[in-house]
Design a protein around this motif. Sequence first.
Motif, short mmCIF file in Angstrom:
data_model
loop_
_atom_site.label_atom_id
_atom_site.label_comp_id
_atom_site.label_asym_id
_atom_site.label_seq_id
_atom_site.Cartn_x
_atom_site.Cartn_y
_atom_site.Cartn_z
N VAL A 5 -26.99 7.23 -22.28
CA VAL A 5 -26.19 8.43 -22.04
C VAL A 5 -26.37 9.35 -23.24
O VAL A 5 -26.01 8.99 -24.35
CB VAL A 5 -24.70 8.09 -21.85
CG1 VAL A 5 -23.89 9.36 -21.62
CG2 VAL A 5 -24.53 7.14 -20.67
N SER A 373 -20.11 10.29 -17.75
CA SER A 373 -20.64 10.22 -16.39
C SER A 373 -19.98 9.08 -15.62
O SER A 373 -19.62 8.05 -16.21
CB SER A 373 -22.15 10.03 -16.41
OG SER A 373 -22.78 11.18 -16.92
N ILE A 385 -29.16 9.48 -18.58
CA ILE A 385 -28.11 10.12 -17.79
C ILE A 385 -27.25 10.93 -18.74
O ILE A 385 -26.66 10.38 -19.68
CB ILE A 385 -27.24 9.08 -17.05
CG1 ILE A 385 -28.11 8.06 -16.31
CG2 ILE A 385 -26.27 9.79 -16.12
CD1 ILE A 385 -28.97 8.65 -15.22
N HIS A 387 -24.14 13.92 -19.77
CA HIS A 387 -22.70 14.00 -19.60
C HIS A 387 -22.31 14.59 -18.24
O HIS A 387 -23.01 15.42 -17.68
CB HIS A 387 -22.08 14.89 -20.68
CG HIS A 387 -22.05 14.26 -22.02
ND1 HIS A 387 -23.03 14.48 -22.95
CD2 HIS A 387 -21.17 13.41 -22.60
CE1 HIS A 387 -22.75 13.81 -24.05
NE2 HIS A 387 -21.62 13.14 -23.87
N CYS A 389 -21.95 13.54 -15.12
CA CYS A 389 -22.68 13.30 -13.87
C CYS A 389 -21.89 12.38 -12.93
O CYS A 389 -21.06 11.58 -13.37
CB CYS A 389 -24.05 12.67 -14.17
SG CYS A 389 -25.14 13.72 -15.14
N ARG A 404 -23.86 17.48 -15.51
CA ARG A 404 -23.12 17.85 -14.29
C ARG A 404 -23.91 17.57 -13.00
O ARG A 404 -23.65 18.17 -11.96
CB ARG A 404 -22.72 19.33 -14.30
CG ARG A 404 -21.89 19.77 -15.49
CD ARG A 404 -21.42 21.21 -15.29
NE ARG A 404 -20.76 21.75 -16.47
CZ ARG A 404 -21.40 22.43 -17.42
NH1 ARG A 404 -22.71 22.64 -17.33
NH2 ARG A 404 -20.74 22.91 -18.46
N ARG A 406 -25.06 15.73 -9.58
CA ARG A 406 -24.45 14.90 -8.52
C ARG A 406 -25.56 14.30 -7.67
O ARG A 406 -26.42 15.03 -7.16
CB ARG A 406 -23.54 15.74 -7.63
CG ARG A 406 -22.20 16.10 -8.27
CD ARG A 406 -21.34 16.87 -7.28
NE ARG A 406 -20.02 17.19 -7.82
CZ ARG A 406 -18.93 16.44 -7.66
NH1 ARG A 406 -19.02 15.30 -6.96
NH2 ARG A 406 -17.77 16.81 -8.17
#
Length: 503
Positions: A5, A373, A385, A387, A389, A404, A406
């Motif tokens: 992350v 996330s 990945i 932040h 999500c 962000r 999806r």
Amino acid sequence: MDLRVAAPASVAAAARRGVLGGGGASLRVPVSRRRSLSVRTSVATTEPAATAAVGALEDEDVETRNARTVVAVILGGGAGTRLFPLTKRRAKPAVPIGGAYRLIDVPMSNCINSGINKVYVLTQFNSASLNRHLSRSYNFSNGVGFGDGFVEVLAATQRPGLEGNRWFQGTADAVRQFAWLFDDAKSKDIEDVLILSGDHLYRMDYMDFVQSHRQRDAGISICCLPIDDSRASDFGLMKIDDTGRVISFSEKPKGADLKAMQVDTTILGLPKEEAEKKPYIASMGVYLFKKELLLNLLRWRFPTANDFGSEIIPAAAKEINVKAYLFNDYWEDIGTIKSFFEANLALAEQPPGFSFYDASKPMYTSRRNLPPSMISSSKVTDSIISHGCFLDSCRIEHSVIGIRSRVGSNVHLKDTVMLGADFYETDAERGDQLAEGKVPIGIGENTSIQKCIIDKNARIGKNVIIANSESVLEADRTSEGFHIRSGITVVLKNSVIADGLVI
């Protein structure tokens, strides 16, 4: 599960840590970077005299690493045509990278970590998002922790008296048009001008470069990479003498011309075994000029030359002491869709060639205050990945997922770079869109995507397949929401890919 992350640092954090202090921070000289001192004394030399001699040499080293006398100029004005369509509505340095950063964050962070706190950024094409990011990320107006530093955006402009009322014609012309700034009172202490590009990925202490430049009394210094035979013909190469002075240049030579550019890279400090494998040196496009010399070259010696690398420096090398400085670490030119795609995916490899995870020299960016996330019933391997999500019952392999993002249920992403989104849609908004047959931001369920770049705010529907199964190399499908560049599918920013589409 191998899941990373991304946690970008903020400039405010740098200020709190004292990285950007106007005085002390810029004068730091770690013991490991001080050159060894050898002082010969006669029998009659007293201990205080010897101590004074050592102190004088150390003071000299401190002065050669004085970052307060250096100003950085980051060139961000290029059109970025080779990165199109990512540069359709943004400047090249504003292109997102690594899930949470922008390309401009690389040279900006290198300056911050080097103690250089006087920075100009030259902009021209599609500069709105770049200007916005710089103002949010590197706003030093409160002066806390930054001493006498500044970050100023210099936008290309037309004004009376400018020949032809023209825009920037090249790297040198861009600096020439703002050369008057170096006559300003706040530049009176500036001794050297560091010229940087806004589209490279690397981590470097510029003060090592500055120290070498000053100790060797160079008029111009050029950062260079050691290169092997397999890649040498892709670069502009330099030839040096046995003192490291640059004596000739050749742009992407081949055959006999390539062999003629071989040099002994041990002269620049490369170990002998590695030097035998890498007998060429390539310019990184990172230059250091004595300020007065730069102004003389731009205004009087070469007043019509537009480019540093192909015009001013090769011509000046015949008359001026131009030195090569070896940078033997990761460096990548993010100038094409292919190099952008590969550099992003390389961040997720084990181990990565370049890593944003260096606590001592972090990469800074805008503070977004996003939540962690949320990953539900998903399998993620060799991926990054960012932040904020939402991943729901999906499978992600060797991919970079931006802020962000999806990703819906039963989605499979492989070798995909997803740049994320600028804003959230609430659950109610998403529900209303689905009820109306529209596509919300993100990736809909049962979709499969591979070898793809997904630009910001893209809306990809359900049951979509993006695989470029016909191996198309180049295609402009703007009306359908995508391009194909170098065999890589690029989903356009704010575009809509309808349910069930197969690419």
